[in-house]
Motif scaffolding. Structure first.
Motif, mmCIF file in Angstrom:
data_model
loop_
_atom_site.group_PDB
_atom_site.id
_atom_site.type_symbol
_atom_site.label_atom_id
_atom_site.label_comp_id
_atom_site.label_asym_id
_atom_site.label_seq_id
_atom_site.Cartn_x
_atom_site.Cartn_y
_atom_site.Cartn_z
ATOM 1 N N THR A 176 7.083 3.248 11.056
ATOM 2 C CA THR A 176 6.144 4.175 10.430
ATOM 3 C C THR A 176 6.211 4.091 8.909
ATOM 4 O O THR A 176 5.177 3.961 8.248
ATOM 5 N N VAL A 225 4.450 0.948 7.766
ATOM 6 C CA VAL A 225 2.986 0.989 7.844
ATOM 7 C C VAL A 225 2.421 1.936 6.800
ATOM 8 O O VAL A 225 1.391 1.669 6.185
ATOM 9 N N VAL A 226 3.133 3.055 6.578
ATOM 10 C CA VAL A 226 2.649 4.023 5.596
ATOM 11 C C VAL A 226 2.687 3.436 4.190
ATOM 12 O O VAL A 226 1.739 3.557 3.422
ATOM 13 N N GLU A 240 2.906 0.219 3.092
ATOM 14 C CA GLU A 240 2.358 -1.097 2.743
ATOM 15 C C GLU A 240 1.104 -1.041 1.866
ATOM 16 O O GLU A 240 1.083 -1.681 0.806
ATOM 17 N N ARG A 267 -2.601 8.063 12.350
ATOM 18 C CA ARG A 267 -1.454 8.923 12.050
ATOM 19 C C ARG A 267 -0.795 8.479 10.750
ATOM 20 O O ARG A 267 -0.496 9.282 9.867
ATOM 21 N N GLU A 268 -0.621 7.162 10.629
ATOM 22 C CA GLU A 268 -0.006 6.642 9.417
ATOM 23 C C GLU A 268 -0.861 6.953 8.192
ATOM 24 O O GLU A 268 -0.339 7.212 7.114
ATOM 25 N N GLY A 269 -2.182 6.901 8.401
ATOM 26 C CA GLY A 269 -3.090 7.203 7.298
ATOM 27 C C GLY A 269 -2.878 8.613 6.779
ATOM 28 O O GLY A 269 -2.831 8.848 5.572
ATOM 29 N N ILE A 294 -0.128 10.417 7.092
ATOM 30 C CA ILE A 294 1.171 10.503 6.408
ATOM 31 C C ILE A 294 1.057 9.936 5.000
ATOM 32 O O ILE A 294 1.558 10.497 4.035
ATOM 33 N N ARG A 295 0.328 8.797 4.914
ATOM 34 C CA ARG A 295 0.171 8.150 3.609
ATOM 35 C C ARG A 295 -0.493 9.094 2.623
ATOM 36 O O ARG A 295 -0.049 9.254 1.480
#
Lengths: 242, 254
Positions: A83, A86-87, A89, B8-10, B12-13
């Motif tokens: 996670t 991916v977050v 990168e 989901r990652e988006g 969090i980002r």
């Protein structure tokens, strides 16, 4: 043998092109290859040049150390968890493609003029590519390797040295190669704007004086150094057993 | 999976970015970071808004964008042409390959003064250095693209007895397109870096020049406004190109 011949041919081609450009553009814009070599030779004999070169080398050494150690550490940290990888990168890639010169005033205001600003600027350029390459390499280690390691009950230390390190080393070297040249560029640009010492400053002051011979000689010196370092890292890359 | 607005990652980002901006703002407001060094992000944003509304720097912004587009266009066109020629001449390619591999190690900006002497302090010197910086990425991408055309497609063309121009248009170009797009993306990013950096070093106008000018005059407000503009512009352009690039790459992998 053929490779060496090709390289010689390439160098010859570049020299011929340079000479032709010199004939076209004239004395004010360029110095001829032989003229540049002569001037460089003369510069190499002066203490002033080596003073500047040593200053650049020192800043560069600090910046490269920070880029490599920091980049690998950060890359491992972010890459171990899917996670977080991916977050981060796209954020890292966005930072990577930013024209970092823009941030130069910020660096100067935070670090002041001088050594630390140069090092910070160089590290800013080099840290991110090393991080990206290390992180991607860690993320791409095949899961079966980890499972095998578990089956064999390796300790974390053994896992790090027998599995993770050999698996990521080629990618890390590619990252280091990129980080190396970008850090050099960062340090030099830093010296061009805000420094009283270093090869970047030497070029900048020669530019103010319209001293083409010095600009060309220093630029060629730096290019040869950069290409040699790059070739060494490429050779290292090929020498690693896969 | 791309159909949802954000993965989901988006999310969090997004949270990470918002949180770090907020933390930055808080640190500035609380006085941990002196105002003389860095302005809080909110003030950068208001300054940017002011800059855009008054149109004070429109000329600089326009000149920078023009130079970026011109350099990227030149790099893409000539880089593609060189790439095709190199691909057709393997002997020459083998000779030039080491140069392509170590090209980005050369600190190109050190040659900027040479261009200034040749072209004067002008857009042409800036475009020249930006092209020098970005063209090799396009050449390399073109070569990769042409190398990776599946052999079966070439054979198919042979079976259909296509002429060379027809094969180039119907088979080679579409097959190499994803890699060519990667080249365009890189050329654009490098051109942007090249233009801003050259403007910064020595020029008469452009965003880079305006930032350097504001810095020299202790005009932090405009400086950080313009800096934010550069960051937003570069991030937006690169993210957009990157998204298209990923789509193309995924499609070619099917």
């Amino acid at each position: 043998m053929k490779r060496t011949g090709d390289s010689l041919l390439l160098i010859l081609g570049i020299l011929v092109l340079w000479q032709v450009l010199y004939w076209l553009a004239g004395d004010i814009a360029l110095t001829s290859p032989t003229g540049t070599a002569e001037h460089l030779w003369k510069l190499l004999g002066t203490a002033r040049f080596w003073g500047h070169a040593a200053e650049t080398a020192r800043a560069f050494a600090f910046a490269v150390a920070i880029s490599l150690v920091g980049g690998v550490a950060l890359g491992v940290l972010l890459g171990l968890n899917r996670t977080s990888g991916v977050v981060s990168e796209p954020i890292l890639i966005a930072l990577y493609s930013l024209p970092k010169v823009t941030l130069y005033p910020l660096v100067l205001l935070c670090f002041g003029l001088g050594m630390s600003a140069k090092v910070a600027f160089g590290a800013m350029h080099g840290l991110i590519p090393v991080t990206i390459f290390t992180m991607k390499a860690i993320m791409q280690i095949k899961p079966v390797f980890w499972r095998t390691a578990h089956v064999m009950r390796l300790t974390p230390r053994q896992m790090a040295f027998t599995i993770a390190l050999p698996a990521v080393l080629p990618e890390v070297i590619v990252g280091a190669r990129l980080g190396f040249s970008l850090t050099l560029l960062g340090v030099l640009i830093g010296e061009m704007f805000a420094s009283q010492r270093g090869l970047g400053f030497m070029i900048m002051s020669a530019m103010g004086l319209g001293d083409m011979a010095t600009i060309m000689a220093v630029a060629v010196f730096l290019s040869v150094f950069a290409i040699a370092a790059n070739a060494l890292l490429m050779w290292l890359d090929r020498a690693i057993p896969r | 999976m791309n159909r949802r607005i954000l993965s989901r990652e988006g999310w969090i980002r997004l949270a990470v970015i918002v949180a770090s901006t907020a933390a930055f703002e808080a640190l500035c407001r609380a006085g941990f970071i002196p105002r003389t060094a860095v302005l809080p992000p909110s003030e950068m944003a208001t300054s940017l808004w002011h800059i855009l509304r008054t149109g004070e720097y429109n000329k600089d912004i326009l000149s920078t964008l023009q130079n970026v587009v011109a350099s990227a266009a030149l790099s893409v066109t000539f880089g593609f042409a060189f790439g095709v020629v190199l691909h057709a001449l393997p002997r020459l390619r083998a000779t030039v390959e080491p140069l392509l591999a170590s090209y980005y190690a050369i600190p190109t900006f050190m040659f900027y003064p040479v261009f200034i002497v040749v072209f004067g302090v002008s857009s042409r010197a800036i475009i020249a250095i930006a092209v020098l910086l970005s063209i090799v990425a396009m050449i390399a991408s073109t070569l990769t693209g042409l190398d990776r055309i599946p052999r079966v497609l070439r054979k198919t063309a042979l079976i259909y007895r296509m002429s060379t121009p027809k094969r180039a248009v119907l088979i080679d170009f579409p097959a190499a397109a994803p890699h060519l797009f990667t080249g365009i993306k890189l050329a654009f990013a490098y051109a942007f870096i090249g233009v801003i950096a050259s403007e910064f070093i020595l020029s008469g106008q452009g965003i880079g020049y305006a930032i350097a000018y504001a810095y020299n005059n202790f005009d932090n407000r405009n400086m950080y406004g313009l800096m934010l503009l550069v960051i937003l512009l570069a991030t937006a352009a690169n993210t957009a190109l990157d998204t298209i690039d990923r789509r193309l790459q995924n499609r070619s992998r099917r």
